[in-house]
Design a protein around this motif. Sequence first.
Motif, PDB file in Angstrom:
ATOM      1  N   ASN A 113       0.813  -1.211   0.000  1.00 17.27           N
ATOM      2  CA  ASN A 113       0.000   0.000   0.000  1.00 17.27           C
ATOM      3  C   ASN A 113       0.850   1.266   0.000  1.00 17.27           C
ATOM      4  OD1 ASN A 113      -2.571  -1.291   0.098  1.00 17.27           O
ATOM      5  ND2 ASN A 113      -2.236  -1.731   2.252  1.00 17.27           N
ATOM      6  N   GLU A 114       2.058   1.172   0.518  1.00 15.70           N
ATOM      7  CA  GLU A 114       2.933   2.344   0.552  1.00 15.70           C
ATOM      8  C   GLU A 114       3.470   2.703  -0.827  1.00 15.70           C
ATOM      9  OE1 GLU A 114       2.899   3.824   3.415  1.00 15.70           O
ATOM     10  OE2 GLU A 114       1.775   2.121   4.238  1.00 15.70           O
ATOM     11  N   SER A 169      -2.758   3.314   2.512  1.00 18.74           N
ATOM     12  CA  SER A 169      -1.397   3.657   2.948  1.00 18.74           C
ATOM     13  C   SER A 169      -1.444   4.223   4.360  1.00 18.74           C
ATOM     14  CB  SER A 169      -0.766   4.665   1.991  1.00 18.74           C
ATOM     15  OG  SER A 169      -1.509   5.870   1.965  1.00 18.74           O
ATOM     16  N   SER A 170      -0.396   3.995   5.118  1.00 21.66           N
ATOM     17  CA  SER A 170      -0.400   4.338   6.546  1.00 21.66           C
ATOM     18  C   SER A 170      -0.641   5.826   6.778  1.00 21.66           C
ATOM     19  CB  SER A 170       0.929   3.913   7.181  1.00 21.66           C
ATOM     20  OG  SER A 170       2.023   4.547   6.534  1.00 21.66           O
ATOM     21  N   ARG A 171      -0.014   6.667   5.983  1.00 27.03           N
ATOM     22  CA  ARG A 171      -0.150   8.103   6.196  1.00 27.03           C
ATOM     23  C   ARG A 171      -1.573   8.582   5.923  1.00 27.03           C
ATOM     24  NH1 ARG A 171       3.915  12.747   3.711  1.00 27.03           N
ATOM     25  NH2 ARG A 171       2.939  14.542   4.744  1.00 27.03           N
ATOM     26  N   LYS A 172      -2.152   8.153   4.802  1.00 23.85           N
ATOM     27  CA  LYS A 172      -3.506   8.569   4.457  1.00 23.85           C
ATOM     28  C   LYS A 172      -4.514   7.964   5.421  1.00 23.85           C
ATOM     29  CE  LYS A 172      -7.046  10.178   2.293  1.00 23.85           C
ATOM     30  NZ  LYS A 172      -7.421  11.597   2.471  1.00 23.85           N
ATOM     31  N   PHE A 173      -4.297   6.703   5.805  1.00 23.39           N
ATOM     32  CA  PHE A 173      -5.236   6.051   6.711  1.00 23.39           C
ATOM     33  C   PHE A 173      -5.271   6.768   8.061  1.00 23.39           C
ATOM     34  CE2 PHE A 173      -6.672   2.810   9.684  1.00 23.39           C
ATOM     35  CZ  PHE A 173      -7.764   2.285   9.011  1.00 23.39           C
ATOM     36  N   LEU A 243      -7.524   1.727  15.828  1.00 21.52           N
ATOM     37  CA  LEU A 243      -6.547   0.858  16.498  1.00 21.52           C
ATOM     38  C   LEU A 243      -5.332   0.611  15.612  1.00 21.52           C
ATOM     39  CD1 LEU A 243      -8.900  -1.822  18.121  1.00 21.52           C
ATOM     40  CD2 LEU A 243      -7.428  -0.212  19.341  1.00 21.52           C
ATOM     41  N   ILE A 244      -5.568   0.531  14.307  1.00 17.75           N
ATOM     42  CA  ILE A 244      -4.462   0.286  13.376  1.00 17.75           C
ATOM     43  C   ILE A 244      -3.475   1.448  13.402  1.00 17.75           C
ATOM     44  CG2 ILE A 244      -3.856  -0.172  10.975  1.00 17.75           C
ATOM     45  CD1 ILE A 244      -6.609  -1.295  10.556  1.00 17.75           C
TER      46      ILE A 244
END
Length: 750
Positions: A113-114, A169-173, A243-244
Amino acid sequence: MVEVEWWKLHWATWDLRGVILFSLFLQTILIYLAPLRKRVSTAWLTTPLWLAYLLADMTAIYGVGLISKSQGETTRGPFANPRYPTLLAFWAPFLLVHLGGPDTITAFALEDNELWLRHSFGLVSQGLFVAYAFFQSFPNHKFWLPTLLIFVSGVIKYTERTRAFYLASSRKFKASLLAKPDPGPNYVKLMDEMKSNPRLKKIEWAPESTRVIRSRIEEDSKKLPDLKVVQVAHQYFSVFNGLIAGSIFSFRERNLTRDFFLKRTARDAFKVVEVELNFFYEILYTKAKVVHGMVGYLLRILSSCLNFATIVIFYFIDKKEFEKFDVGISYSLLLGAIALDLTAWVMILHSDWIVVTLTKSNNPNWFIEILKRLLKVEKGRPKTPGKPRCFSLGIMKIIRRRWSKSVSAYNLLNCCMHPRAKWLEATIDIFGLTNMLDGMEYVETVKFTTDLRNLIFKELKMKSELADTLEIAKEIFLARGDWILKFESRKDLRRWIKEVDFDESLILWHIATDLCYYTNEVNENVNDGGNPMNLATMNSFSEDIKDYCKLSKLLSDYMLYLLIMQSTMLSDVAGIGQTRFRDTCAKAKRFFREKEIMKEEKICSLGISNFGKCFCGNVSDCCNKCSSKWEKEQDKLQKQACEAILAVDTSVEPFAVKRDRSKSVLFDACMLAKELKTLERWSMWEIISKVWVELLCYAACHCKANTHVAQLNKGGQLLTLVWLLMAHLGLGDHFQIREGHARAKLIVKK
């Protein structure tokens, strides 16, 4: 020279056809097999799926390049053929559709996803290449309209996939979970008013009421129907998806979920958590977040209509001048695109997301009511037969479950009693295959039983009921076996947990559990304080002891599997677990070799290998009987080994002999087992089982959230279910439960 050039052109033509058909085949594999990876934890599925996932993009990109190259050669070379450019330009957009991929898989691993920016570049570049191939075929392109329609469909598909990567992606999520900035009360204005009005003397914070929240989730303790399970799971998923991202929750969310789960049975609680984790899986690894929405549904309808329109237009265009095989490939691509589209629609209409969408509307219109009746949403899903009587029912049972419903078991003593030959160990170590072969040879997959589910939920529910305050909840969260020993008034055993590291206590209790398990007298007369019992009571206690034995053994082997084979899940608490495990294995192997208990060739007298199968390779009843004999022989060998360990004199602490030279805990575990065996059998196994549940909970809470969700695409882990269940029961460090939250109203008294 001319003949060589002709063969080159001929090979290039067949090469392109093969690539296009192979690309369609890979898409078929992905759309049907990808959903199984959250339900089956086996390398026999993940490995082919991984290869198909990697080859799908490579094949499509390679095909687009071949089309561009072939068009130039066939239009300008000595063997120019005006028929090929037209068909090649028509095939090119289908590769763009294939690059969009199926709905069932976008990311193979969480890290994919990144790479959303890379896929964005791929969308632009491959779209331009396909457009170039399209315009290069003019002015002799009679299929320009169907080509244009498929091109638009391909752009939609590829855009969906790229956006799915971006949203997961971690940043957008994390950014999507952030609430609107809250500046709080106007401090300057308040102070000015207090200064200008001498009658204002005091500032108070009104406690925030939770009555509305509680009334909204008030439920009875009846068994939850399947429809209610999906609705509740989605409700809590909407609240706790942070939580993620490591979000912190208030006492309102804690009360919202804790009150609900305390009223549930173990079955319902685990079902809700399973469905909730399924929502987590789909937003991170599939197109669910992009497709399920008004815009997503409209784009999917448009894409399907374009595919149907294309095949209709293509059918009515005269194709007599083209080779039948090329026309057949064109129809294969068209029918394949429609078949994959219809399959995607069936999956959409039978997903949990559509159930939530159709049932959450307070004022449904006639269209929603028709869909609800056609899909039988209100009745829930048909129940799966308990015991499949044929292969098809077994397949349906796998399809309907939401995770693997199995746990992996890894046993230290078994590994030490059946080592590989030294030359074989050295050979596989050179190629880095040790860990993979250990997983195939020494790891056993065991079904997740109802008894284990009930035991875990019973312990978590008891702790949640006691955790009314932040201090108690924090004490339970930080406990790793010692809290339950204090609760059971067995403080003498706490030193085997409190005075050692987590990894050391885990290996200690793992070996001690084996020593008690294989030397346990199951038929022993169980009594309570010397009081006589009748036969029925004794039989009941004996059955309970057997249950605690099996569950303790299963949790023990599962926790060691996590420590050794899934070390990333316990990276925060594992310490030097690998070193301690290796030293303990070395000590055990030397001891077994001296006692002549293990066999270097790791083959028993029955002619069965460590895999538990006959060398004939059959899976018939005969081989099953041999496997049963093998298991009995193994139990006998394990009992012999455990008795030999317990026979060692441990009157002197092992540390006084070995100091820090070795990290082995073999005979420390022997001392622990001897202490445990001084207890009554009932009390001993009850304590051991509760200690293992607490160790499991400690490991679950101290595993990073992204590591938990990274396991969802591999069949899931019991540890992840426990982690989410603990969060719902208010056990963990996710909550700020002080009264006087920042959202409380400010009251000024005159």
